[in-house]
Scaffold this motif. Structure first.
Motif, PDB file in Angstrom:
ATOM      1  N   TYR A 437       4.326  11.015  -1.942  1.00 11.12           N
ATOM      2  CA  TYR A 437       4.361   9.663  -1.382  1.00 11.12           C
ATOM      3  C   TYR A 437       3.806   8.704  -2.431  1.00 11.12           C
ATOM      4  O   TYR A 437       2.673   8.847  -2.895  1.00 11.12           O
ATOM      5  N   LEU A 438       4.607   7.709  -2.822  1.00  6.08           N
ATOM      6  CA  LEU A 438       4.238   6.774  -3.887  1.00  6.08           C
ATOM      7  C   LEU A 438       4.258   5.352  -3.353  1.00  6.08           C
ATOM      8  O   LEU A 438       5.240   4.928  -2.737  1.00  6.08           O
ATOM      9  N   GLU A 439       3.170   4.636  -3.620  1.00  2.00           N
ATOM     10  CA  GLU A 439       3.078   3.209  -3.297  1.00  2.00           C
ATOM     11  C   GLU A 439       2.647   2.451  -4.538  1.00  2.00           C
ATOM     12  O   GLU A 439       1.697   2.857  -5.229  1.00  2.00           O
ATOM     13  N   SER A 440       3.344   1.346  -4.806  1.00  2.00           N
ATOM     14  CA  SER A 440       2.990   0.429  -5.881  1.00  2.00           C
ATOM     15  C   SER A 440       2.651  -0.903  -5.243  1.00  2.00           C
ATOM     16  O   SER A 440       3.535  -1.623  -4.764  1.00  2.00           O
ATOM     17  N   LEU A 441       1.358  -1.228  -5.216  1.00  2.00           N
ATOM     18  CA  LEU A 441       0.881  -2.414  -4.503  1.00  2.00           C
ATOM     19  C   LEU A 441       0.506  -3.502  -5.496  1.00  2.00           C
ATOM     20  O   LEU A 441      -0.053  -3.217  -6.568  1.00  2.00           O
ATOM     21  N   PRO A 442       0.766  -4.759  -5.183  1.00  7.27           N
ATOM     22  CA  PRO A 442       0.351  -5.856  -6.071  1.00  7.27           C
ATOM     23  C   PRO A 442      -1.160  -6.009  -6.077  1.00  7.27           C
ATOM     24  O   PRO A 442      -1.861  -5.530  -5.186  1.00  7.27           O
ATOM     25  N   TRP A 443      -1.656  -6.714  -7.075  1.00  9.06           N
ATOM     26  CA  TRP A 443      -3.106  -6.801  -7.262  1.00  9.06           C
ATOM     27  C   TRP A 443      -3.784  -7.608  -6.155  1.00  9.06           C
ATOM     28  O   TRP A 443      -4.976  -7.412  -5.893  1.00  9.06           O
ATOM     29  N   PHE A 444      -3.047  -8.514  -5.492  1.00  7.85           N
ATOM     30  CA  PHE A 444      -3.693  -9.327  -4.461  1.00  7.85           C
ATOM     31  C   PHE A 444      -3.808  -8.583  -3.134  1.00  7.85           C
ATOM     32  O   PHE A 444      -4.332  -9.134  -2.171  1.00  7.85           O
ATOM     33  N   LEU A 445      -3.303  -7.346  -3.041  1.00 11.47           N
ATOM     34  CA  LEU A 445      -3.547  -6.486  -1.889  1.00 11.47           C
ATOM     35  C   LEU A 445      -4.509  -5.394  -2.356  1.00 11.47           C
ATOM     36  O   LEU A 445      -4.141  -4.521  -3.145  1.00 11.47           O
ATOM     37  N   ARG A 446      -5.751  -5.444  -1.884  1.00 10.25           N
ATOM     38  CA  ARG A 446      -6.826  -4.586  -2.386  1.00 10.25           C
ATOM     39  C   ARG A 446      -7.135  -3.495  -1.357  1.00 10.25           C
ATOM     40  O   ARG A 446      -7.829  -3.745  -0.364  1.00 10.25           O
ATOM     41  N   PRO A 447      -6.633  -2.283  -1.571  1.00 13.06           N
ATOM     42  CA  PRO A 447      -6.881  -1.217  -0.589  1.00 13.06           C
ATOM     43  C   PRO A 447      -8.281  -0.636  -0.733  1.00 13.06           C
ATOM     44  O   PRO A 447      -8.865  -0.605  -1.825  1.00 13.06           O
ATOM     45  N   TYR A 448      -8.818  -0.155   0.382  1.00 11.18           N
ATOM     46  CA  TYR A 448     -10.094   0.554   0.409  1.00 11.18           C
ATOM     47  C   TYR A 448      -9.787   2.042   0.504  1.00 11.18           C
ATOM     48  O   TYR A 448      -9.437   2.558   1.566  1.00 11.18           O
ATOM     49  N   MET A 449      -9.941   2.751  -0.613  1.00 11.18           N
ATOM     50  CA  MET A 449      -9.545   4.153  -0.636  1.00 11.18           C
ATOM     51  C   MET A 449     -10.493   5.025   0.194  1.00 11.18           C
ATOM     52  O   MET A 449     -10.108   6.125   0.613  1.00 11.18           O
ATOM     53  N   HIS A 450     -11.708   4.555   0.466  1.00 12.08           N
ATOM     54  CA  HIS A 450     -12.605   5.369   1.290  1.00 12.08           C
ATOM     55  C   HIS A 450     -12.169   5.385   2.753  1.00 12.08           C
ATOM     56  O   HIS A 450     -12.650   6.211   3.535  1.00 12.08           O
ATOM     57  N   THR A 451     -11.231   4.483   3.119  1.00 12.16           N
ATOM     58  CA  THR A 451     -10.713   4.472   4.492  1.00 12.16           C
ATOM     59  C   THR A 451      -9.403   5.240   4.633  1.00 12.16           C
ATOM     60  O   THR A 451      -8.819   5.248   5.719  1.00 12.16           O
ATOM     61  N   LEU A 452      -8.930   5.886   3.562  1.00 11.29           N
ATOM     62  CA  LEU A 452      -7.674   6.627   3.621  1.00 11.29           C
ATOM     63  C   LEU A 452      -7.831   7.843   4.531  1.00 11.29           C
ATOM     64  O   LEU A 452      -8.742   8.663   4.355  1.00 11.29           O
ATOM     65  N   LYS A 453      -6.931   7.964   5.501  1.00 13.85           N
ATOM     66  CA  LYS A 453      -6.971   9.072   6.446  1.00 13.85           C
ATOM     67  C   LYS A 453      -5.579   9.680   6.574  1.00 13.85           C
ATOM     68  O   LYS A 453      -4.575   8.966   6.604  1.00 13.85           O
ATOM     69  N   VAL A 454      -5.542  11.003   6.640  1.00 10.91           N
ATOM     70  CA  VAL A 454      -4.316  11.748   6.868  1.00 10.91           C
ATOM     71  C   VAL A 454      -4.465  12.431   8.214  1.00 10.91           C
ATOM     72  O   VAL A 454      -5.163  13.439   8.344  1.00 10.91           O
ATOM     73  N   SER A 455      -3.823  11.863   9.240  1.00 17.65           N
ATOM     74  CA  SER A 455      -3.933  12.392  10.597  1.00 17.65           C
ATOM     75  C   SER A 455      -2.805  13.374  10.876  1.00 17.65           C
ATOM     76  O   SER A 455      -1.790  13.398  10.177  1.00 17.65           O
ATOM     77  N   GLN A 476      -1.765   1.796  -7.968  1.00 21.18           N
ATOM     78  CA  GLN A 476      -0.828   2.912  -7.902  1.00 21.18           C
ATOM     79  C   GLN A 476      -1.453   4.022  -7.073  1.00 21.18           C
ATOM     80  O   GLN A 476      -2.532   4.533  -7.396  1.00 21.18           O
ATOM     81  N   LEU A 477      -0.787   4.392  -5.999  1.00 22.38           N
ATOM     82  CA  LEU A 477      -1.258   5.433  -5.097  1.00 22.38           C
ATOM     83  C   LEU A 477      -0.158   6.480  -4.961  1.00 22.38           C
ATOM     84  O   LEU A 477       0.950   6.179  -4.501  1.00 22.38           O
ATOM     85  N   GLU A 478      -0.473   7.705  -5.365  1.00 21.35           N
ATOM     86  CA  GLU A 478       0.491   8.803  -5.334  1.00 21.35           C
ATOM     87  C   GLU A 478      -0.168   9.995  -4.650  1.00 21.35           C
ATOM     88  O   GLU A 478      -1.208  10.488  -5.116  1.00 21.35           O
ATOM     89  N   LEU A 479       0.427  10.438  -3.549  1.00 19.41           N
ATOM     90  CA  LEU A 479      -0.142  11.507  -2.734  1.00 19.41           C
ATOM     91  C   LEU A 479       0.820  12.682  -2.671  1.00 19.41           C
ATOM     92  O   LEU A 479       2.026  12.495  -2.480  1.00 19.41           O
ATOM     93  N   LEU A 480       0.288  13.873  -2.824  1.00 22.71           N
ATOM     94  CA  LEU A 480       1.039  15.102  -2.643  1.00 22.71           C
ATOM     95  C   LEU A 480       0.636  15.700  -1.302  1.00 22.71           C
ATOM     96  O   LEU A 480      -0.507  16.119  -1.109  1.00 22.71           O
ATOM     97  N   LEU A 481       1.579  15.720  -0.353  1.00 25.66           N
ATOM     98  CA  LEU A 481       1.298  16.120   1.021  1.00 25.66           C
ATOM     99  C   LEU A 481       2.134  17.336   1.386  1.00 25.66           C
ATOM    100  O   LEU A 481       3.220  17.560   0.831  1.00 25.66           O
ATOM    101  N   GLU A 482       1.638  18.074   2.348  1.00 25.65           N
ATOM    102  CA  GLU A 482       2.384  19.170   2.954  1.00 25.65           C
ATOM    103  C   GLU A 482       2.558  18.857   4.431  1.00 25.65           C
ATOM    104  O   GLU A 482       1.567  18.740   5.172  1.00 25.65           O
ATOM    105  N   ILE A 483       3.811  18.696   4.841  1.00 26.72           N
ATOM    106  CA  ILE A 483       4.134  18.331   6.212  1.00 26.72           C
ATOM    107  C   ILE A 483       4.518  19.597   6.971  1.00 26.72           C
ATOM    108  O   ILE A 483       5.499  20.263   6.610  1.00 26.72           O
ATOM    109  N   PRO A 484       3.775  19.986   8.007  1.00 25.43           N
ATOM    110  CA  PRO A 484       4.139  21.196   8.753  1.00 25.43           C
ATOM    111  C   PRO A 484       5.470  21.034   9.470  1.00 25.43           C
ATOM    112  O   PRO A 484       6.033  19.941   9.590  1.00 25.43           O
ATOM    113  N   ALA A 485       5.975  22.150   9.960  1.00 26.30           N
ATOM    114  CA  ALA A 485       7.266  22.149  10.650  1.00 26.30           C
ATOM    115  C   ALA A 485       7.162  21.398  11.963  1.00 26.30           C
ATOM    116  O   ALA A 485       6.198  21.560  12.725  1.00 26.30           O
TER     117      ALA A 485
END
Length: 640
Positions: A437-455, A476-485
């Motif tokens: 999963y890849l996201e390219s966000l502009p500089w004026f959108l400032r994410p808080y990575m400590h709030t990232l949750k994978v539910s 630049q946010l790039e996540l390698l995820l495993e999605i169960p069946a």
């Protein structure tokens, strides 16, 4: 036998010296795939492939490969190029899996990624290599901006990222390999620098006919013949979804290399809207006698009609949908007799009519739903599918292939200060899948990575994160995820909205700012080969804190008025010198003009005086009774 270390001139003479040696040749093929979709839609996929031998590319001898694009690639040392123009949204629920596994699809607007050389052996320091690659990237986007009439020159460092897992080379090159096939036009056998992958997106770019025209000019037949003659801007950009792609990659096999360019156009057209006459583009209600009424309704009458829903497939033809038939085959095509130009995917019992000059359709032995056609030379080609009602006992809809994943992304929260990002990834298959999963966000959108949750049951395997730098670099946010069946995974994180300077707001600041689409790559399972499958989410609209631009406007107008009246008057009093009219020196020319005007005035006065004297004499005669004459007896009488 390897031929890579020979000069281009010797490569050209080898067939004359030894006819048994086969060298790569220039080739050009094209293909059109048609597939009706549910809901009265039609998918049309155009593909054009041109190849040129490496020897011809190095020697700047081009037959099918566009010279304008080749010179840009050579100058910027680009090893592999991928360019996308896209509009609309692919409906996974109704249309099934994406065409070409999403490999030729891009996010809304313009998307570009390429592998460029760092700087060769001359750049020993990592910083120098990075700067050399950035300079070549800047030259590349500016050159492509002029070639395709797009705003790619706005892809600066703030919109550029370097993905790690989301993209892999499609050609026969590997990032990090020190000695590779020469595809930049340099001398054979020379070592080149390592490759660097750069990626940029412009979600606000409006794709239009100005981008289609340069796209067609890259084709050998320029849209005058072959399947490219169907491409019309009015039809293409009226589609529900469309994407154009240009891919340039080196291909090597058995020691022989060639450069390949693949151009594709994929679109989903609304059949009823596309067949609307161009002279009457606005839909108008039909007369009562032309409407098929549903008489089963209780309120149906002679003056009341409820349109009856037609079950089945309405009639259509290529000429009615695209506005013209296919203008014969492209004479420059090198396709063999076994290659087909048009493929139609319809039910086996669907009635199809073609022109008499066209070749007899051939059904694919592997799939009875596919019919192939060969375009005639110098003659128009058209397909006509008559109206066919739906038989409830025998459904005729084509089976839809289920997409690998369903992905949706939206923003949460309210207010102009903070917000959140919420992404849903659903796996409908009975086996687990690995996803990047890849996201390219502009500089004026400032994410808080400590709030990232994978539910959900998903697991986060790895993460690559590059923090932003105000006005210099985005996130630049790039996540390698495993999605169960057969499960759904949620990705959430909070972000903060920056406050821009007033000069950084666009003219339509209250509309919001476009956030690029997220790129989802479904990695191939163990034992599978290829790139996997790609999906793009829709782009988002981010509202930022926007000042009231009417107040500065009013202040500027008022201040300018005060300065014009107050400062202007004082400035005139201080700078200008006031003198009497007699003290102003008279130039000779001005004196001559004055004397001429004075003489003209005197002449006018004389003429006016003589005219007044004549009028007085006439009035005097009239007062005396008019002219008189003498009589014989000495008396005077009036003349008659």
């Amino acid at each position: 036998m390897k031929l890579l270390n020979l000069p281009a001139a010797l490569l050209a003479l080898l067939p004359l010296i030894n006819p048994g040696i086969a060298l790569p040749s220039n080739n050009y093929t094209e293909h059109l795939h048609l597939r009706p979709l549910p809901g009265g839609s039609l998918y049309a996929g155009f593909s054009f492939t041109s190849t040129t031998p490496l020897s011809s590319y190095v020697a700047n001898n081009f037959r099918y490969f566009p010279r304008a694009l080749a010179q840009i690639l050579q100058y910027t040392h680009t090893a592999e190029l991928h360019l996308r123009f896209a509009l609309g949204r692919w409906d996974d629920e109704s249309w099934g899996s994406r065409p070409r596994d999403g490999l030729r699809e891009g996010g809304n607007g313009v998307e570009l990624w390429a592998w460029l050389e760092n700087g060769g052996d001359g750049a020993k320091v990592e910083g120098e290599e990075a700067r050399a690659a950035e300079e070549r990237w800047s030259d590349l986007v500016n050159s492509l901006s002029g070639l395709f009439c797009a705003s790619l020159n706005f892809v600066d460092s703030g919109k550029t990222i370097q993905p790690v897992l989301s993209f892999s080379p499609e050609g026969t090159l590997e990032a990090g390999q020190q000695t590779r096939t020469n595809f930049t036009g340099e001398k054979q056998g020379e070592k080149q620098g390592e490759l660097r992958l750069l990626h940029g997106m412009l979600p606000h770019e409006v794709v239009c006919t100005e981008n289609l025209t340069p796209f067609l000019k890259l084709l050998p037949c320029k849209g005058k013949a072959g399947i490219s003659s169907l491409l019309d801007g009015h039809k293409l950009f009226d589609a529900n979804w469309q994407t154009m792609s240009v891919d340039v990659l080196p291909v090597c096999h058995d020691g022989e290399c060639e450069l390949e360019i693949q151009q594709t156009v994929d679109m989903v057209l609304d059949v009823e809207r596309s067949m609307r006459p161009r002279e009457s583009p606005i839909p108008r209600p039909l007369p009562m006698e032309d409407i098929l009424c549903d008489e089963d309704k209780s309120y149906s009458g002679h003056d009341t009609c409820y349109p009856k829903h037609f079950d089945g497939e309405m009639e259509w033809s290529l000429e009615r949908i695209f506005g013209r038939p296919i203008r014969g085959s492209c004479p420059l095509s090198t396709a063999t007799s076994d290659d087909f130009d048009v493929t139609l995917e319809v039910p086996a019992d669907r009635n199809i009519q073609v022109l008499a000059e066209a070749a007899v359709p051939q059904q694919s032995p592997a799939n009875s739903l596919i019919r192939h056609y060969k375009l005639p030379e110098g003659k128009d080609f058209d397909l006509f599918l008559p109206q066919q009602p739906q038989n409830p006992s025998e459904p005729q809809q084509l089976p839809l292939e289920q997409p690998p994943l369903y992905v949706s992304r939206q923003m949460t929260g309210y207010g102009a200060e903070r917000g959140g990002m919420h992404t849903l990834i659903r796996n409908p298959h009975p086996y687990s899948q690995r996803v990047v999963y890849l996201e390219s966000l502009p500089w004026f959108l400032r994410p808080y990575m400590h709030t990232l949750k994978v539910s959900g049951n998903g697991r986060l395997k790895n993460m690559y994160y590059t923090p932003l730098i105000d006005r210099k670099r985005g996130t630049q946010l790039e996540l390698l995820l495993e999605i169960p069946a057969e499960s759904t995974v949620e990705l959430t994180y909070d972000f903060e909205k920056a406050i821009l300077r007033y000069t950084e707001y666009p003219p339509d600041a209250n509309r919001g700012f476009d956030i690029p689409a997220a790129v989802v790559r479904v990695l191939p399972t163990q034992g599978e080969e290829g790139q996997g499958q790609y999906l793009r989410t829709t782009s988002l609209l981010l509202p930022l804190p926007t000042p009231d631009f009417s107040m500065p406007y009013n202040v500027i107008i008022l201040t300018s008025t005060v300065i014009a009246l107050g400062f202007g008057s004082v400035f005139n009093l201080l700078v200008r010198r006031f003198v009497l009219a007699d003290e102003v020196p008279v130039s000779p020319l001005a004196g001559l003009v004055g004397r001429v005007k004075e003489r003209i005035g005197e002449l006018k006065a004389k003429l006016k005086g003589s005219a007044e004297v004549g009028e007085g004499v006439e009035r005097k005669k009239a007062a005396n009774g008019g002219p008189r004459e003498a009589v014989g007896d000495g008396s005077v009488r009036k003349k008659k």
